[in-house]
Design a protein around this motif. Sequence first.
Motif, PDB file in Angstrom:
ATOM      1  N   ALA A   1      91.123 119.134 -30.427  1.00 24.21           N
ATOM      2  CA  ALA A   1      92.096 119.027 -31.208  1.00 24.21           C
ATOM      3  C   ALA A   1      91.723 118.698 -32.820  1.00 24.21           C
ATOM      4  CB  ALA A   1      93.457 118.279 -30.661  1.00 24.21           C
ATOM      5  N   ASP A   2      90.471 118.463 -33.095  1.00 24.56           N
ATOM      6  CA  ASP A   2      90.215 117.854 -34.441  1.00 24.56           C
ATOM      7  C   ASP A   2      90.101 119.086 -35.312  1.00 24.56           C
ATOM      8  OD1 ASP A   2      88.737 116.849 -36.432  1.00 24.56           O
ATOM      9  OD2 ASP A   2      87.605 115.421 -35.265  1.00 24.56           O
ATOM     10  N   PRO A   3      90.751 119.074 -36.355  1.00 22.34           N
ATOM     11  CA  PRO A   3      90.720 120.329 -37.205  1.00 22.34           C
ATOM     12  C   PRO A   3      89.340 120.374 -37.956  1.00 22.34           C
ATOM     13  CG  PRO A   3      92.251 118.751 -38.125  1.00 22.34           C
ATOM     14  CD  PRO A   3      91.816 118.050 -36.567  1.00 22.34           C
ATOM     15  N   VAL A   4      88.371 119.331 -38.139  1.00 22.32           N
ATOM     16  CA  VAL A   4      87.252 119.178 -38.538  1.00 22.32           C
ATOM     17  C   VAL A   4      86.282 119.870 -37.549  1.00 22.32           C
ATOM     18  CG1 VAL A   4      85.212 117.858 -39.115  1.00 22.32           C
ATOM     19  CG2 VAL A   4      87.565 117.325 -39.987  1.00 22.32           C
ATOM     20  N   VAL A   5      86.373 119.806 -36.371  1.00 29.05           N
ATOM     21  CA  VAL A   5      85.454 120.382 -35.368  1.00 29.05           C
ATOM     22  C   VAL A   5      85.788 122.095 -35.309  1.00 29.05           C
ATOM     23  CG1 VAL A   5      85.155 120.552 -32.657  1.00 29.05           C
ATOM     24  CG2 VAL A   5      85.250 118.496 -33.689  1.00 29.05           C
ATOM     25  N   LYS A   6      86.924 122.324 -35.389  1.00 25.53           N
ATOM     26  CA  LYS A   6      87.327 123.787 -35.508  1.00 25.53           C
ATOM     27  C   LYS A   6      86.822 124.483 -36.858  1.00 25.53           C
ATOM     28  CE  LYS A   6      91.558 123.204 -32.731  1.00 25.53           C
ATOM     29  NZ  LYS A   6      91.359 124.053 -31.404  1.00 25.53           N
TER      30      LYS A   6
ATOM     31  N   ASP B   1      82.817 127.914 -39.152  1.00 27.32           N
ATOM     32  CA  ASP B   1      81.807 128.250 -40.123  1.00 27.32           C
ATOM     33  C   ASP B   1      80.489 128.578 -39.312  1.00 27.32           C
ATOM     34  OD1 ASP B   1      83.433 127.342 -42.312  1.00 27.32           O
ATOM     35  OD2 ASP B   1      82.705 125.523 -42.320  1.00 27.32           O
ATOM     36  N   LEU B   2      80.199 128.239 -38.370  1.00 25.74           N
ATOM     37  CA  LEU B   2      79.020 128.545 -37.703  1.00 25.74           C
ATOM     38  C   LEU B   2      79.182 129.933 -36.840  1.00 25.74           C
ATOM     39  CD1 LEU B   2      78.239 125.290 -35.440  1.00 25.74           C
ATOM     40  CD2 LEU B   2      76.854 126.454 -37.643  1.00 25.74           C
ATOM     41  N   ALA B   3      80.485 130.480 -36.515  1.00 29.81           N
ATOM     42  CA  ALA B   3      80.687 131.542 -35.970  1.00 29.81           C
ATOM     43  C   ALA B   3      80.500 132.716 -37.296  1.00 29.81           C
ATOM     44  CB  ALA B   3      81.843 131.615 -35.512  1.00 29.81           C
ATOM     45  N   ALA B   4      81.083 132.308 -38.658  1.00 24.00           N
ATOM     46  CA  ALA B   4      80.794 133.324 -39.422  1.00 24.00           C
ATOM     47  C   ALA B   4      79.586 133.451 -40.004  1.00 24.00           C
ATOM     48  CB  ALA B   4      82.051 132.638 -40.654  1.00 24.00           C
TER      49      ALA B   4
ATOM     50  N   TYR C   1      78.568 115.178 -37.490  1.00 29.40           N
ATOM     51  CA  TYR C   1      80.155 114.946 -36.985  1.00 29.40           C
ATOM     52  C   TYR C   1      80.369 115.100 -35.808  1.00 29.40           C
ATOM     53  CZ  TYR C   1      85.237 114.724 -37.422  1.00 29.40           C
ATOM     54  OH  TYR C   1      86.267 114.385 -37.354  1.00 29.40           O
ATOM     55  N   TYR C   2      79.615 116.050 -35.185  1.00 32.07           N
ATOM     56  CA  TYR C   2      79.786 116.295 -33.667  1.00 32.07           C
ATOM     57  C   TYR C   2      79.413 115.158 -32.840  1.00 32.07           C
ATOM     58  CZ  TYR C   2      80.787 121.544 -33.964  1.00 32.07           C
ATOM     59  OH  TYR C   2      81.212 122.532 -34.242  1.00 32.07           O
ATOM     60  N   GLU C   3      78.226 114.851 -33.381  1.00 29.44           N
ATOM     61  CA  GLU C   3      77.735 113.497 -32.790  1.00 29.44           C
ATOM     62  C   GLU C   3      78.617 112.500 -32.813  1.00 29.44           C
ATOM     63  OE1 GLU C   3      73.459 111.956 -32.202  1.00 29.44           O
ATOM     64  OE2 GLU C   3      74.264 111.156 -34.232  1.00 29.44           O
ATOM     65  N   SER C   4      79.286 111.945 -33.924  1.00 26.94           N
ATOM     66  CA  SER C   4      80.093 111.172 -34.004  1.00 26.94           C
ATOM     67  C   SER C   4      81.451 110.965 -33.637  1.00 26.94           C
ATOM     68  CB  SER C   4      80.600 110.845 -35.844  1.00 26.94           C
ATOM     69  OG  SER C   4      81.318 111.818 -36.160  1.00 26.94           O
ATOM     70  N   VAL C   5      81.685 112.089 -33.220  1.00 26.89           N
ATOM     71  CA  VAL C   5      83.254 112.112 -32.362  1.00 26.89           C
ATOM     72  C   VAL C   5      82.974 112.358 -30.828  1.00 26.89           C
ATOM     73  CG1 VAL C   5      84.504 112.970 -34.235  1.00 26.89           C
ATOM     74  CG2 VAL C   5      83.472 114.768 -32.658  1.00 26.89           C
ATOM     75  N   GLY C   6      81.527 112.262 -30.509  1.00 28.96           N
ATOM     76  CA  GLY C   6      81.097 112.333 -29.130  1.00 28.96           C
ATOM     77  C   GLY C   6      80.898 113.561 -28.390  1.00 28.96           C
ATOM     78  N   ILE C   7      80.946 114.581 -29.074  1.00 31.11           N
ATOM     79  CA  ILE C   7      80.754 115.985 -28.611  1.00 31.11           C
ATOM     80  C   ILE C   7      78.989 115.958 -28.425  1.00 31.11           C
ATOM     81  CG2 ILE C   7      80.636 118.403 -29.298  1.00 31.11           C
ATOM     82  CD1 ILE C   7      83.315 118.135 -30.657  1.00 31.11           C
TER      83      ILE C   7
END
Length: 111
Positions: free
Chosen positions: A54-59, A64-67, A84-90
């Motif tokens: 649900a994190d808008p930064v992740v989205k 950006d990667l997909a584009a 950032y992905y690492e910092s939020v535990g992804i």
Amino acid sequence: MSFDSNIHEKIIIGGTEKGYRLKSSAPAPIRHITVGSFRLRFTIAEKVAIETSADPVVKVLKDDLAASSYIDFENQALLDGLAYYESVGILAPGRIAELTADGTPEEAVNR
């Protein structure tokens, strides 16, 4: 052409110099890979965590990667996004190095 130690190496067989040849050079590391190849480096659990976040930064990072037309492992925005992905535990610690390891010829852009 005469022997030039900057570009040639000696051929020695049985202790005897037999001539020289051009030095072989190691292939350049592959630092640009296709977007699809990069996506395949993520585990299913990581992909699900990104997709369901649900994190808008992740989205935004996912979009950006997909584009992108390709993935450049030297791109600071990519590295920041993975951090950032690492910092939020992804991503688990150490995964960034695995995800950004040199590409293979099969992953390379414009093979």
